[in-house]
Design a protein around this motif. Sequence first.
Motif, PDB file in Angstrom:
ATOM      1  N   VAL A   9      11.976   4.368   1.186  1.00  0.00           N
ATOM      2  CA  VAL A   9      11.372   3.680   0.413  1.00  0.00           C
ATOM      3  C   VAL A   9      11.024   5.038  -0.006  1.00  0.00           C
ATOM      4  CG1 VAL A   9       9.844   1.648   1.161  1.00  0.00           C
ATOM      5  CG2 VAL A   9       8.755   3.919   1.429  1.00  0.00           C
ATOM      6  N   TYR A  10      11.894   4.319  -1.830  1.00  0.00           N
ATOM      7  CA  TYR A  10      10.845   5.581  -2.544  1.00  0.00           C
ATOM      8  C   TYR A  10       9.680   5.824  -3.823  1.00  0.00           C
ATOM      9  CZ  TYR A  10      15.014   7.203  -1.262  1.00  0.00           C
ATOM     10  OH  TYR A  10      16.346   7.800  -0.169  1.00  0.00           O
ATOM     11  N   THR A  67       8.322   3.133   6.002  1.00  0.00           N
ATOM     12  CA  THR A  67       7.626   2.245   6.861  1.00  0.00           C
ATOM     13  C   THR A  67       7.940   0.896   6.608  1.00  0.00           C
ATOM     14  OG1 THR A  67       5.259   0.818   5.083  1.00  0.00           O
ATOM     15  CG2 THR A  67       7.910   1.046   3.934  1.00  0.00           C
ATOM     16  N   ALA A  68       7.138   0.835   8.007  1.00  0.00           N
ATOM     17  CA  ALA A  68       7.066  -0.673   8.724  1.00  0.00           C
ATOM     18  C   ALA A  68       6.697  -2.045   7.325  1.00  0.00           C
ATOM     19  CB  ALA A  68       6.421  -1.062   9.965  1.00  0.00           C
ATOM     20  N   LEU A 103       9.775   2.176  -6.170  1.00  0.00           N
ATOM     21  CA  LEU A 103      10.610   2.192  -6.516  1.00  0.00           C
ATOM     22  C   LEU A 103      11.995   1.560  -6.557  1.00  0.00           C
ATOM     23  CD1 LEU A 103      11.056   6.449  -7.939  1.00  0.00           C
ATOM     24  CD2 LEU A 103      10.432   4.015  -9.558  1.00  0.00           C
ATOM     25  N   LEU A 104      12.335   2.281  -5.351  1.00  0.00           N
ATOM     26  CA  LEU A 104      13.378   1.540  -4.477  1.00  0.00           C
ATOM     27  C   LEU A 104      12.320   1.012  -2.702  1.00  0.00           C
ATOM     28  CD1 LEU A 104      15.854   4.310  -5.505  1.00  0.00           C
ATOM     29  CD2 LEU A 104      16.049   1.321  -5.580  1.00  0.00           C
ATOM     30  N   TYR A 105      13.422   0.200  -2.250  1.00  0.00           N
ATOM     31  CA  TYR A 105      12.921  -0.627  -0.940  1.00  0.00           C
ATOM     32  C   TYR A 105      14.390  -0.798   0.427  1.00  0.00           C
ATOM     33  CZ  TYR A 105      10.340  -2.937   2.897  1.00  0.00           C
ATOM     34  OH  TYR A 105       9.912  -4.041   4.038  1.00  0.00           O
ATOM     35  N   ASP A 106      14.807  -0.030   0.702  1.00  0.00           N
ATOM     36  CA  ASP A 106      15.983   0.524   1.281  1.00  0.00           C
ATOM     37  C   ASP A 106      17.063  -0.081   0.064  1.00  0.00           C
ATOM     38  OD1 ASP A 106      14.875   0.582   3.926  1.00  0.00           O
ATOM     39  OD2 ASP A 106      14.829  -2.180   4.154  1.00  0.00           O
ATOM     40  N   ASP A 107      17.779  -1.005   0.377  1.00  0.00           N
ATOM     41  CA  ASP A 107      18.966  -2.050  -0.957  1.00  0.00           C
ATOM     42  C   ASP A 107      18.511  -3.304  -1.610  1.00  0.00           C
ATOM     43  OD1 ASP A 107      20.577   0.586  -0.677  1.00  0.00           O
ATOM     44  OD2 ASP A 107      21.476  -0.804   1.037  1.00  0.00           O
TER      45      ASP A 107
END
Length: 168
Positions: A9-10, A67-68, A103-107
């Motif tokens: 994640v970002y 993170t999980a 902003l981003l969580y994986d794809d």
Amino acid sequence: MNVPVAHDVYIALGSNMGDRAGYLEAARKKIAESGIRLTAVSGIYETAPVGYTEQPAFLNQVCRACTALEPQSLLETLQRIETALARRRIVHWGPRTIDLDLLLYDDLHMQTETLTLPHPRMFERAFVLVPLRDVWPAAEIAGKPPAEWIASCADKNGVRPYAPPSKK
């Protein structure tokens, strides 16, 4: 034995009230204390406000983390950290002690009432994309590298590396 899945994640951090650099540091510490492992932290950038412009300059930064937590739980964790650091939502895009944006969580691409991924305005904001490039230089987001997104941002000239005041 179930092994938790680690998600990449970002998270964008911003502050323009009080000890801005101190709030960024406190937020990073609270993120790590929440079981979210920071894997990269960008430089800090000072930026002019966007949207509501009658307010002090911001300090901005982006962290890459693992993170999980599932996306909604991660968002709720970030919002609890904002509250713990005296974030008050009084004026839309107004001054704040801390702002934490996922902003981003994986794809993952998703849209709910409370969360849209990727973050819907990140592609318009150099104050997000410049520090994101620090922690993910080989990124390609929605088919373009960050440099291409940055070139099209209205605020691209307002993002500069932060130099803390010298202590005398």
